[in-house]
Design a protein around this motif. Structure first.
Motif, PDB file in Angstrom:
ATOM      1  N   GLN A 145       0.835  -1.203   0.000  1.00 25.66           N
ATOM      2  CA  GLN A 145       0.000   0.000   0.000  1.00 25.66           C
ATOM      3  C   GLN A 145       0.870   1.253   0.000  1.00 25.66           C
ATOM      4  O   GLN A 145       0.618   2.206  -0.741  1.00 25.66           O
ATOM      5  N   LYS A 146       1.905   1.234   0.837  1.00 22.94           N
ATOM      6  CA  LYS A 146       2.814   2.390   0.924  1.00 22.94           C
ATOM      7  C   LYS A 146       3.529   2.615  -0.399  1.00 22.94           C
ATOM      8  O   LYS A 146       3.649   3.753  -0.870  1.00 22.94           O
ATOM      9  N   LYS A 147       3.992   1.535  -1.021  1.00 23.55           N
ATOM     10  CA  LYS A 147       4.681   1.672  -2.317  1.00 23.55           C
ATOM     11  C   LYS A 147       3.732   2.211  -3.391  1.00 23.55           C
ATOM     12  O   LYS A 147       4.127   3.031  -4.232  1.00 23.55           O
ATOM     13  N   LEU A 148       2.488   1.756  -3.352  1.00 25.14           N
ATOM     14  CA  LEU A 148       1.505   2.221  -4.327  1.00 25.14           C
ATOM     15  C   LEU A 148       1.221   3.707  -4.143  1.00 25.14           C
ATOM     16  O   LEU A 148       1.151   4.469  -5.123  1.00 25.14           O
ATOM     17  N   ILE A 149       1.065   4.137  -2.896  1.00 23.60           N
ATOM     18  CA  ILE A 149       0.821   5.553  -2.606  1.00 23.60           C
ATOM     19  C   ILE A 149       1.994   6.401  -3.081  1.00 23.60           C
ATOM     20  O   ILE A 149       1.819   7.444  -3.716  1.00 23.60           O
ATOM     21  N   GLU A 150       3.215   5.950  -2.785  1.00 21.47           N
ATOM     22  CA  GLU A 150       4.406   6.692  -3.210  1.00 21.47           C
ATOM     23  C   GLU A 150       4.490   6.760  -4.733  1.00 21.47           C
ATOM     24  O   GLU A 150       4.865   7.801  -5.299  1.00 21.47           O
ATOM     25  N   GLY A 151       4.113   5.661  -5.400  1.00 28.19           N
ATOM     26  CA  GLY A 151       4.161   5.647  -6.861  1.00 28.19           C
ATOM     27  C   GLY A 151       3.161   6.612  -7.477  1.00 28.19           C
ATOM     28  O   GLY A 151       3.486   7.323  -8.441  1.00 28.19           O
ATOM     29  N   VAL A 152       1.945   6.651  -6.924  1.00 25.75           N
ATOM     30  CA  VAL A 152       0.931   7.579  -7.440  1.00 25.75           C
ATOM     31  C   VAL A 152       1.361   9.019  -7.187  1.00 25.75           C
ATOM     32  O   VAL A 152       1.195   9.893  -8.050  1.00 25.75           O
ATOM     33  N   ASP A 153       1.911   9.292  -5.992  1.00 26.75           N
ATOM     34  CA  ASP A 153       2.394  10.645  -5.697  1.00 26.75           C
ATOM     35  C   ASP A 153       3.454  11.079  -6.713  1.00 26.75           C
ATOM     36  O   ASP A 153       3.413  12.201  -7.232  1.00 26.75           O
ATOM     37  N   ALA A 166       3.512  26.608  -3.620  1.00 26.36           N
ATOM     38  CA  ALA A 166       2.368  26.327  -2.755  1.00 26.36           C
ATOM     39  C   ALA A 166       1.116  26.028  -3.573  1.00 26.36           C
ATOM     40  O   ALA A 166       0.339  25.126  -3.230  1.00 26.36           O
ATOM     41  N   GLU A 167       0.909  26.772  -4.658  1.00 30.03           N
ATOM     42  CA  GLU A 167      -0.277  26.545  -5.479  1.00 30.03           C
ATOM     43  C   GLU A 167      -0.220  25.182  -6.174  1.00 30.03           C
ATOM     44  O   GLU A 167      -1.254  24.538  -6.379  1.00 30.03           O
ATOM     45  N   MET A 168       0.970  24.744  -6.520  1.00 34.18           N
ATOM     46  CA  MET A 168       1.113  23.418  -7.127  1.00 34.18           C
ATOM     47  C   MET A 168       0.676  22.336  -6.143  1.00 34.18           C
ATOM     48  O   MET A 168      -0.044  21.398  -6.506  1.00 34.18           O
ATOM     49  N   MET A 169       1.100  22.466  -4.880  1.00 32.02           N
ATOM     50  CA  MET A 169       0.721  21.473  -3.873  1.00 32.02           C
ATOM     51  C   MET A 169      -0.770  21.516  -3.582  1.00 32.02           C
ATOM     52  O   MET A 169      -1.427  20.474  -3.458  1.00 32.02           O
ATOM     53  N   ILE A 170      -1.316  22.716  -3.480  1.00 29.98           N
ATOM     54  CA  ILE A 170      -2.751  22.830  -3.188  1.00 29.98           C
ATOM     55  C   ILE A 170      -3.576  22.246  -4.329  1.00 29.98           C
ATOM     56  O   ILE A 170      -4.573  21.554  -4.102  1.00 29.98           O
ATOM     57  N   ALA A 171      -3.151  22.467  -5.567  1.00 29.75           N
ATOM     58  CA  ALA A 171      -3.869  21.900  -6.709  1.00 29.75           C
ATOM     59  C   ALA A 171      -3.869  20.377  -6.658  1.00 29.75           C
ATOM     60  O   ALA A 171      -4.886  19.728  -6.958  1.00 29.75           O
ATOM     61  N   LEU A 172      -2.755  19.790  -6.265  1.00 30.84           N
ATOM     62  CA  LEU A 172      -2.693  18.334  -6.141  1.00 30.84           C
ATOM     63  C   LEU A 172      -3.667  17.838  -5.078  1.00 30.84           C
ATOM     64  O   LEU A 172      -4.303  16.791  -5.231  1.00 30.84           O
ATOM     65  N   LYS A 173      -3.814  18.603  -4.005  1.00 31.04           N
ATOM     66  CA  LYS A 173      -4.713  18.172  -2.930  1.00 31.04           C
ATOM     67  C   LYS A 173      -6.176  18.391  -3.316  1.00 31.04           C
ATOM     68  O   LYS A 173      -7.056  17.630  -2.885  1.00 31.04           O
ATOM     69  N   VAL A 174      -6.452  19.408  -4.115  1.00 35.38           N
ATOM     70  CA  VAL A 174      -7.808  19.564  -4.659  1.00 35.38           C
ATOM     71  C   VAL A 174      -8.132  18.388  -5.566  1.00 35.38           C
ATOM     72  O   VAL A 174      -9.234  17.822  -5.530  1.00 35.38           O
ATOM     73  N   PHE A 175      -7.155  17.988  -6.387  1.00 34.32           N
ATOM     74  CA  PHE A 175      -7.331  16.810  -7.240  1.00 34.32           C
ATOM     75  C   PHE A 175      -7.628  15.577  -6.396  1.00 34.32           C
ATOM     76  O   PHE A 175      -8.516  14.782  -6.729  1.00 34.32           O
ATOM     77  N   GLU A 176      -6.894  15.413  -5.305  1.00 37.66           N
ATOM     78  CA  GLU A 176      -7.089  14.241  -4.451  1.00 37.66           C
ATOM     79  C   GLU A 176      -8.507  14.188  -3.899  1.00 37.66           C
ATOM     80  O   GLU A 176      -9.148  13.137  -3.894  1.00 37.66           O
ATOM     81  N   VAL A 177      -9.013  15.343  -3.436  1.00 40.90           N
ATOM     82  CA  VAL A 177     -10.376  15.382  -2.908  1.00 40.90           C
ATOM     83  C   VAL A 177     -11.388  15.097  -4.013  1.00 40.90           C
ATOM     84  O   VAL A 177     -12.330  14.329  -3.843  1.00 40.90           O
ATOM     85  N   VAL A 225       0.273  13.484  -1.015  1.00 40.91           N
ATOM     86  CA  VAL A 225      -1.019  13.835  -1.617  1.00 40.91           C
ATOM     87  C   VAL A 225      -2.029  12.710  -1.425  1.00 40.91           C
ATOM     88  O   VAL A 225      -3.145  12.919  -0.970  1.00 40.91           O
ATOM     89  N   ILE A 226      -1.631  11.505  -1.787  1.00 46.78           N
ATOM     90  CA  ILE A 226      -2.538  10.350  -1.796  1.00 46.78           C
ATOM     91  C   ILE A 226      -2.495   9.640  -0.447  1.00 46.78           C
ATOM     92  O   ILE A 226      -1.437   9.505   0.157  1.00 46.78           O
ATOM     93  N   ASN A 227      -3.655   9.176   0.028  1.00 43.58           N
ATOM     94  CA  ASN A 227      -3.716   8.388   1.259  1.00 43.58           C
ATOM     95  C   ASN A 227      -4.377   7.036   0.979  1.00 43.58           C
ATOM     96  O   ASN A 227      -4.769   6.733  -0.148  1.00 43.58           O
ATOM     97  N   GLU A 228      -4.513   6.243   2.047  1.00 41.28           N
ATOM     98  CA  GLU A 228      -5.048   4.885   1.868  1.00 41.28           C
ATOM     99  C   GLU A 228      -6.476   4.898   1.331  1.00 41.28           C
ATOM    100  O   GLU A 228      -6.853   4.060   0.501  1.00 41.28           O
ATOM    101  N   GLU A 229      -7.297   5.843   1.812  1.00 39.26           N
ATOM    102  CA  GLU A 229      -8.690   5.888   1.363  1.00 39.26           C
ATOM    103  C   GLU A 229      -8.787   6.172  -0.136  1.00 39.26           C
ATOM    104  O   GLU A 229      -9.677   5.667  -0.813  1.00 39.26           O
ATOM    105  N   TRP A 230      -7.863   6.971  -0.659  1.00 41.64           N
ATOM    106  CA  TRP A 230      -7.915   7.314  -2.084  1.00 41.64           C
ATOM    107  C   TRP A 230      -7.730   6.084  -2.964  1.00 41.64           C
ATOM    108  O   TRP A 230      -8.197   6.064  -4.108  1.00 41.64           O
ATOM    109  N   LEU A 231      -7.066   5.049  -2.431  1.00 43.43           N
ATOM    110  CA  LEU A 231      -6.786   3.867  -3.234  1.00 43.43           C
ATOM    111  C   LEU A 231      -8.053   3.146  -3.676  1.00 43.43           C
ATOM    112  O   LEU A 231      -8.000   2.267  -4.544  1.00 43.43           O
ATOM    113  N   HIS A 232      -9.208   3.533  -3.097  1.00 39.00           N
ATOM    114  CA  HIS A 232     -10.467   2.980  -3.595  1.00 39.00           C
ATOM    115  C   HIS A 232     -10.707   3.404  -5.047  1.00 39.00           C
ATOM    116  O   HIS A 232     -11.374   2.685  -5.798  1.00 39.00           O
TER     117      HIS A 232
END
Length: 284
Positions: free
Chosen positions: A51-59, A167-178, A214-221
């Protein structure tokens, strides 16, 4: 039309957004069901290390994709189109940050113009995936992720937030995640987005002081849902109508269009709300 010029007018629009939030996230909660339970069970069987490797890969994929988009010629072209449209309304617009000088209605108009094509791209890309070929199926997930990340970037630009600022690049990634998260976890991510501005350090270009994951375990759904979609398309590829897998094409197009519409809604409301809150504090 004028931008809301008084605290009362801004509050009225913010109240409308709060009502949208209540309706939207209540509907998201109602959509939770057995499918998400099955996805959670499937993820629980995946070792934590993987799971950790998958999250790191997506990030890494998201950071790379965002950097590639922002350094492409198409980025400069779309910025020039946004500035050209903004100058129709005001002739003192010189950069993306100046776009915030426009009225709210003008920002919304620009956003509609630049984002509309994204839903068409998602629709078309999903339709092509519906042919069911191995290469098309394999390319579906990275392509739809790139389309939706671009949707967020364009929404930010339309409200005057420059994607070249760290900062805007990071925030955009987190908006994408949501925007791409399963329905049951979106509200938690949305509440966390509301405090992201606190992580901007210094004046423009600001640096980011928050978590860079950016990505967490719940996002893997979400990739599990996409895999389920691809499996359905693969099964439908033999159901031909006049030699064409029309059912698979329609299913793929609708699925990708719906996801991009979801991301578009989240990005639009987030950046509009942020824009209005900044105006509120300026007038406070």
């Amino acid at each position: 039309m004028r931008m809301p010029s008084s605290p009362e007018q801004i509050e009225e629009r913010l109240q409308a957004i709060r009502e949208w939030e209540q309706r939207y996230f209540e509907n998201r909660e109602m959509e939770m069901g057995s499918v998400q339970e099955l996805q959670a069970e499937a993820l629980s069987r995946l070792p934590e290390k993987w799971q950790k490797k998958l999250i790191e890969g997506v990030d890494r994929f998201l950071f790379y994709t965002q950097s590639m988009i922002l350094n492409a010629n198409v980025q400069r072209e779309v910025e020039e189109r946004i500035l050209a449209t903004a100058r129709v309304f005001r002739d003192d617009i010189t950069n993306i940050a100046d776009v915030r000088k426009l009225t709210l209605e003008q920002n919304q108009f620009i956003r509609t113009q630049v984002v509309a094509k994204q839903r068409l791209y998602a629709f078309g890309q999903g339709g092509i995936t519906g042919f069911g070929g191995p290469f098309l199926l394999a390319a579906d997930l990275p392509l739809i992720m790139a389309i939706n990340l671009r949707t967020v970037q364009l929404s930010a630009l339309a409200f005057g937030y420059d994607m070249r600022h760290p900062a805007e690049m990071m925030i955009a990634l987190k908006v994408f995640e949501v925007g791409t998260s399963p329905s049951g976890t979106q509200y938690q991510g949305w509440k966390e987005l509301e405090s992201e501005e606190e992580n901007i350090v210094g004046d423009l270009p600001g640096f980011y002081n928050g978590s860079e994951q950016v990505i967490n375990e719940e996002w893997l759904h979400q990739p599990l849902r996409q895999i389920g979609k691809l499996a359905m398309i693969f099964m439908l590829r033999k159901k031909l109508i006049q030699g064409v897998p029309l059912i698979g094409i329609a299913y793929g197009a609708y699925s990708n269009y719906r996801l991009t519409q979801q991301v578009s809604d989240i990005a639009s409301v987030y950046y509009e709300k942020r824009y209005l809150l900044e105006r509120w504090h300026e007038k406070g």
